[in-house]
Design a protein around this motif. Sequence first.
Motif, PDB file in Angstrom:
ATOM      1  N   PRO A  15      -2.022  40.255  -9.293  1.00 15.54           N
ATOM      2  CA  PRO A  15      -2.023  41.615  -9.549  1.00 15.54           C
ATOM      3  C   PRO A  15      -2.218  42.538  -8.369  1.00 15.54           C
ATOM      4  O   PRO A  15      -2.195  43.793  -8.307  1.00 15.54           O
ATOM      5  CB  PRO A  15      -3.048  41.746 -10.672  1.00 15.54           C
ATOM      6  CG  PRO A  15      -3.985  40.807 -10.302  1.00 15.54           C
ATOM      7  CD  PRO A  15      -3.344  39.613  -9.954  1.00 15.54           C
ATOM      8  N   LEU A  40       5.093  44.903  -4.928  1.00 18.82           N
ATOM      9  CA  LEU A  40       4.210  44.754  -5.787  1.00 18.82           C
ATOM     10  C   LEU A  40       3.085  43.549  -5.181  1.00 18.82           C
ATOM     11  O   LEU A  40       2.098  43.506  -5.759  1.00 18.82           O
ATOM     12  CB  LEU A  40       4.095  44.627  -7.144  1.00 18.82           C
ATOM     13  CG  LEU A  40       4.551  46.190  -7.870  1.00 18.82           C
ATOM     14  CD1 LEU A  40       4.609  46.229  -9.191  1.00 18.82           C
ATOM     15  CD2 LEU A  40       3.511  47.495  -7.296  1.00 18.82           C
ATOM     16  N   GLY A  94       4.999  40.210  -7.821  1.00 15.34           N
ATOM     17  CA  GLY A  94       3.851  40.822  -8.001  1.00 15.34           C
ATOM     18  C   GLY A  94       3.353  40.252  -9.591  1.00 15.34           C
ATOM     19  O   GLY A  94       4.474  39.828 -10.297  1.00 15.34           O
ATOM     20  N   GLY A  95       2.254  40.131  -9.610  1.00 15.24           N
ATOM     21  CA  GLY A  95       1.716  39.477 -11.047  1.00 15.24           C
ATOM     22  C   GLY A  95       2.250  38.095 -11.442  1.00 15.24           C
ATOM     23  O   GLY A  95       1.965  37.232 -10.501  1.00 15.24           O
ATOM     24  N   ASP A  96       2.920  37.854 -12.701  1.00 15.30           N
ATOM     25  CA  ASP A  96       3.350  36.742 -12.905  1.00 15.30           C
ATOM     26  C   ASP A  96       5.049  36.859 -12.826  1.00 15.30           C
ATOM     27  O   ASP A  96       5.578  37.907 -13.243  1.00 15.30           O
ATOM     28  CB  ASP A  96       3.281  36.501 -14.465  1.00 15.30           C
ATOM     29  CG  ASP A  96       3.879  35.157 -14.806  1.00 15.30           C
ATOM     30  OD1 ASP A  96       3.048  33.984 -14.806  1.00 15.30           O
ATOM     31  OD2 ASP A  96       4.767  35.110 -15.471  1.00 15.30           O
ATOM     32  N   VAL A  99       6.601  37.763 -16.277  1.00 13.47           N
ATOM     33  CA  VAL A  99       6.171  38.988 -17.146  1.00 13.47           C
ATOM     34  C   VAL A  99       6.778  40.230 -16.410  1.00 13.47           C
ATOM     35  O   VAL A  99       6.392  40.966 -15.387  1.00 13.47           O
ATOM     36  CB  VAL A  99       4.640  39.086 -16.983  1.00 13.47           C
ATOM     37  CG1 VAL A  99       4.396  40.549 -17.906  1.00 13.47           C
ATOM     38  CG2 VAL A  99       4.212  37.827 -17.855  1.00 13.47           C
ATOM     39  N   PHE A 100       7.901  40.751 -16.880  1.00 14.86           N
ATOM     40  CA  PHE A 100       8.670  41.976 -16.583  1.00 14.86           C
ATOM     41  C   PHE A 100       8.780  41.985 -14.845  1.00 14.86           C
ATOM     42  O   PHE A 100       8.733  42.769 -14.239  1.00 14.86           O
ATOM     43  CB  PHE A 100       8.124  43.072 -16.809  1.00 14.86           C
ATOM     44  CG  PHE A 100       7.931  43.431 -18.295  1.00 14.86           C
ATOM     45  CD1 PHE A 100       9.017  43.351 -19.026  1.00 14.86           C
ATOM     46  CD2 PHE A 100       6.717  43.677 -19.000  1.00 14.86           C
ATOM     47  CE1 PHE A 100       8.850  43.605 -20.290  1.00 14.86           C
ATOM     48  CE2 PHE A 100       6.455  44.069 -20.068  1.00 14.86           C
ATOM     49  CZ  PHE A 100       7.683  43.865 -20.884  1.00 14.86           C
ATOM     50  N   SER A 124      -1.175  38.071 -14.274  1.00 14.55           N
ATOM     51  CA  SER A 124      -0.256  39.273 -14.390  1.00 14.55           C
ATOM     52  C   SER A 124      -1.225  40.373 -14.626  1.00 14.55           C
ATOM     53  O   SER A 124      -2.423  40.540 -15.074  1.00 14.55           O
ATOM     54  CB  SER A 124       0.303  39.098 -15.892  1.00 14.55           C
ATOM     55  OG  SER A 124       1.187  40.536 -16.289  1.00 14.55           O
ATOM     56  N   SER A 125      -0.745  41.494 -14.040  1.00 18.88           N
ATOM     57  CA  SER A 125      -1.542  42.953 -14.393  1.00 18.88           C
ATOM     58  C   SER A 125      -1.762  43.446 -15.802  1.00 18.88           C
ATOM     59  O   SER A 125      -2.680  43.872 -15.996  1.00 18.88           O
ATOM     60  CB  SER A 125      -0.991  44.153 -13.488  1.00 18.88           C
ATOM     61  OG  SER A 125       0.606  44.082 -13.942  1.00 18.88           O
ATOM     62  N   LEU A 176       3.441  48.456 -19.555  1.00 16.84           N
ATOM     63  CA  LEU A 176       3.430  48.144 -18.126  1.00 16.84           C
ATOM     64  C   LEU A 176       4.835  49.365 -17.967  1.00 16.84           C
ATOM     65  O   LEU A 176       5.578  49.471 -18.725  1.00 16.84           O
ATOM     66  CB  LEU A 176       4.105  46.921 -17.536  1.00 16.84           C
ATOM     67  CG  LEU A 176       2.832  45.880 -17.726  1.00 16.84           C
ATOM     68  CD1 LEU A 176       3.375  44.548 -17.072  1.00 16.84           C
ATOM     69  CD2 LEU A 176       1.603  46.207 -17.519  1.00 16.84           C
ATOM     70  N   MET A 177       4.844  49.763 -16.542  1.00 18.13           N
ATOM     71  CA  MET A 177       5.867  50.637 -16.338  1.00 18.13           C
ATOM     72  C   MET A 177       6.079  51.967 -17.273  1.00 18.13           C
ATOM     73  O   MET A 177       7.247  52.527 -17.419  1.00 18.13           O
ATOM     74  CB  MET A 177       7.147  49.845 -16.330  1.00 18.13           C
ATOM     75  CG  MET A 177       7.325  48.658 -15.181  1.00 18.13           C
ATOM     76  SD  MET A 177       8.523  47.810 -15.360  1.00 18.13           S
ATOM     77  CE  MET A 177       8.286  46.941 -16.787  1.00 18.13           C
ATOM     78  N   VAL A 203      -5.157  52.459 -16.110  1.00 19.04           N
ATOM     79  CA  VAL A 203      -5.632  51.635 -14.844  1.00 19.04           C
ATOM     80  C   VAL A 203      -4.541  51.459 -13.537  1.00 19.04           C
ATOM     81  O   VAL A 203      -3.659  50.809 -13.811  1.00 19.04           O
ATOM     82  CB  VAL A 203      -6.113  50.133 -15.132  1.00 19.04           C
ATOM     83  CG1 VAL A 203      -6.869  49.429 -13.829  1.00 19.04           C
ATOM     84  CG2 VAL A 203      -6.973  50.048 -16.408  1.00 19.04           C
ATOM     85  N   GLY A 206      -4.917  48.347 -10.391  1.00 11.93           N
ATOM     86  CA  GLY A 206      -5.981  47.355 -10.643  1.00 11.93           C
ATOM     87  C   GLY A 206      -6.117  46.384  -9.879  1.00 11.93           C
ATOM     88  O   GLY A 206      -5.358  45.772  -9.141  1.00 11.93           O
ATOM     89  N   ALA A 234       0.551  51.538 -13.014  1.00 14.34           N
ATOM     90  CA  ALA A 234      -0.708  51.580 -13.596  1.00 14.34           C
ATOM     91  C   ALA A 234      -0.381  51.081 -15.034  1.00 14.34           C
ATOM     92  O   ALA A 234       1.004  50.816 -15.343  1.00 14.34           O
ATOM     93  CB  ALA A 234      -1.125  52.859 -13.934  1.00 14.34           C
ATOM     94  N   THR A 235      -1.241  50.338 -15.609  1.00 16.83           N
ATOM     95  CA  THR A 235      -1.482  49.573 -16.837  1.00 16.83           C
ATOM     96  C   THR A 235      -1.788  50.609 -17.737  1.00 16.83           C
ATOM     97  O   THR A 235      -3.226  50.989 -17.507  1.00 16.83           O
ATOM     98  CB  THR A 235      -1.793  48.316 -16.702  1.00 16.83           C
ATOM     99  OG1 THR A 235      -1.124  47.628 -15.652  1.00 16.83           O
ATOM    100  CG2 THR A 235      -2.101  47.483 -17.918  1.00 16.83           C
TER     101      THR A 235
HETATM  102  C1  SAM Z   1       8.048  45.199 -12.650  1.00 19.59           C
HETATM  103  S1  SAM Z   1       6.373  45.153 -13.444  1.00 19.59           S
HETATM  104  C2  SAM Z   1       5.793  43.773 -12.791  1.00 19.59           C
HETATM  105  C3  SAM Z   1       4.779  43.354 -13.617  1.00 19.59           C
HETATM  106  C4  SAM Z   1       4.272  41.973 -13.055  1.00 19.59           C
HETATM  107  N1  SAM Z   1       5.282  40.840 -12.911  1.00 19.59           N
HETATM  108  C5  SAM Z   1       2.953  41.520 -13.693  1.00 19.59           C
HETATM  109  O1  SAM Z   1       2.967  40.243 -14.161  1.00 19.59           O
HETATM  110  O2  SAM Z   1       1.738  42.091 -13.527  1.00 19.59           O
HETATM  111  C6  SAM Z   1       5.482  46.570 -12.690  1.00 19.59           C
HETATM  112  C7  SAM Z   1       4.405  47.163 -13.385  1.00 19.59           C
HETATM  113  O3  SAM Z   1       3.340  46.444 -13.721  1.00 19.59           O
HETATM  114  C8  SAM Z   1       2.357  47.095 -13.549  1.00 19.59           C
HETATM  115  N2  SAM Z   1       1.424  46.595 -12.376  1.00 19.59           N
HETATM  116  C9  SAM Z   1       1.565  45.920 -11.501  1.00 19.59           C
HETATM  117  N3  SAM Z   1       0.482  45.708 -10.550  1.00 19.59           N
HETATM  118  C10 SAM Z   1      -0.337  46.616 -11.179  1.00 19.59           C
HETATM  119  C11 SAM Z   1      -1.859  46.896 -10.688  1.00 19.59           C
HETATM  120  N4  SAM Z   1      -2.366  46.184  -9.682  1.00 19.59           N
HETATM  121  N5  SAM Z   1      -2.585  47.677 -11.452  1.00 19.59           N
HETATM  122  C12 SAM Z   1      -2.126  48.172 -12.630  1.00 19.59           C
HETATM  123  N6  SAM Z   1      -0.770  48.025 -13.005  1.00 19.59           N
HETATM  124  C13 SAM Z   1      -0.158  47.238 -12.176  1.00 19.59           C
HETATM  125  C14 SAM Z   1       2.491  48.767 -13.600  1.00 19.59           C
HETATM  126  O4  SAM Z   1       2.617  48.998 -14.872  1.00 19.59           O
HETATM  127  C15 SAM Z   1       3.818  48.565 -12.661  1.00 19.59           C
HETATM  128  O5  SAM Z   1       4.894  49.692 -13.181  1.00 19.59           O
END
Ligand code: SAM
Length: 274
Positions: A15, A40, A94-96, A99-100, A124-125, A176-177, A203, A206, A234-235
Amino acid sequence: MPNPPGFVSLVGAGPGDPELLTVKGLRRLQRADVVAYDRLANPVLLKECRLDAELVFVGKHGDNPLHPSVPQEAINALLIAKARAGKQVVRLKGGDPFVFGRGGEEALELVRAGVPFEVVPGVSSAVAAPAYAGIPVTHRRLSASVAIVAGHEDPLKGGSSHDWGALARVDTLVVLMGMGRLEAITAALLAGGRAPHTPAAAVRWGTTAEQRTVTGTLATIAAEVRRAGLTAPATVIVGEVVQLRDELRWFDLPFHPEVAEAVGAGRAAGPLTP
Ligand SMILES: C[S@@+](CC[C@H](N)C(=O)[O-])C[C@H]1O[C@@H](n2cnc3c(N)ncnc32)[C@H](O)[C@@H]1O
């Protein structure tokens, strides 16, 4: 002579805090010939790559004309072309990745192109941003169910595929998003029967030095977020578990030196823009 077979690793970067990359993800980055990375994914992680690795930014920037988004088809084509050229490719997300993150779409394209691949899951975030804000997404007394929802569809314009009435009954909702549609999302949950006084939090960035958290209730969170000027990424978390932050917040406190040392690497990461 044909090239030796290439390979694609769809790697979750975590994240934001670079120390949340998995050991397997780190090893894949260190050996990669080509790394295609997202907006991300923390660019600090690219320091782990070989000096001769080819680093390709393939982020999506929304409407920013200075940084046009790379179309998904071009990303798919890049991964396939590099693998067919015999490269070890890392697709860093970014994240997983699943997951989106469009990881599923990319994996399907690789299968259809006959390119061997693997998935290296990431933190994941959806769980890490709440955790760094002191919000456990489940809790034996307060929450036995969690739903992770994409908030970029407008619930009020009939364009949303979500059943907001059903989502209103899930103990913890992680969106998310959703920052651009927070008013509409909270209105849909209220219309679906969720109590207006349900605790809620947003958040931003994060797990990074930029982390910022705004709290309120389902009825007030959209206004609180606007008042604070909090923007994406933000989440958003809705549910009774948010109240635990009052006692459990640990990362964004003016903190204890031992905690400062423990999270120092994450805090030093800085903003995540490429
Ligand atoms: C396209 S989605 C990707 C999610 C990603 N695959 C995951 O598992 O975290 C992007 C969204 O994830 C959330 N996000 C990603 N990084 C974040 C962070 N560091 N803090 C808070 N929300 C985050 C936000 O809602 C952002 O709009």
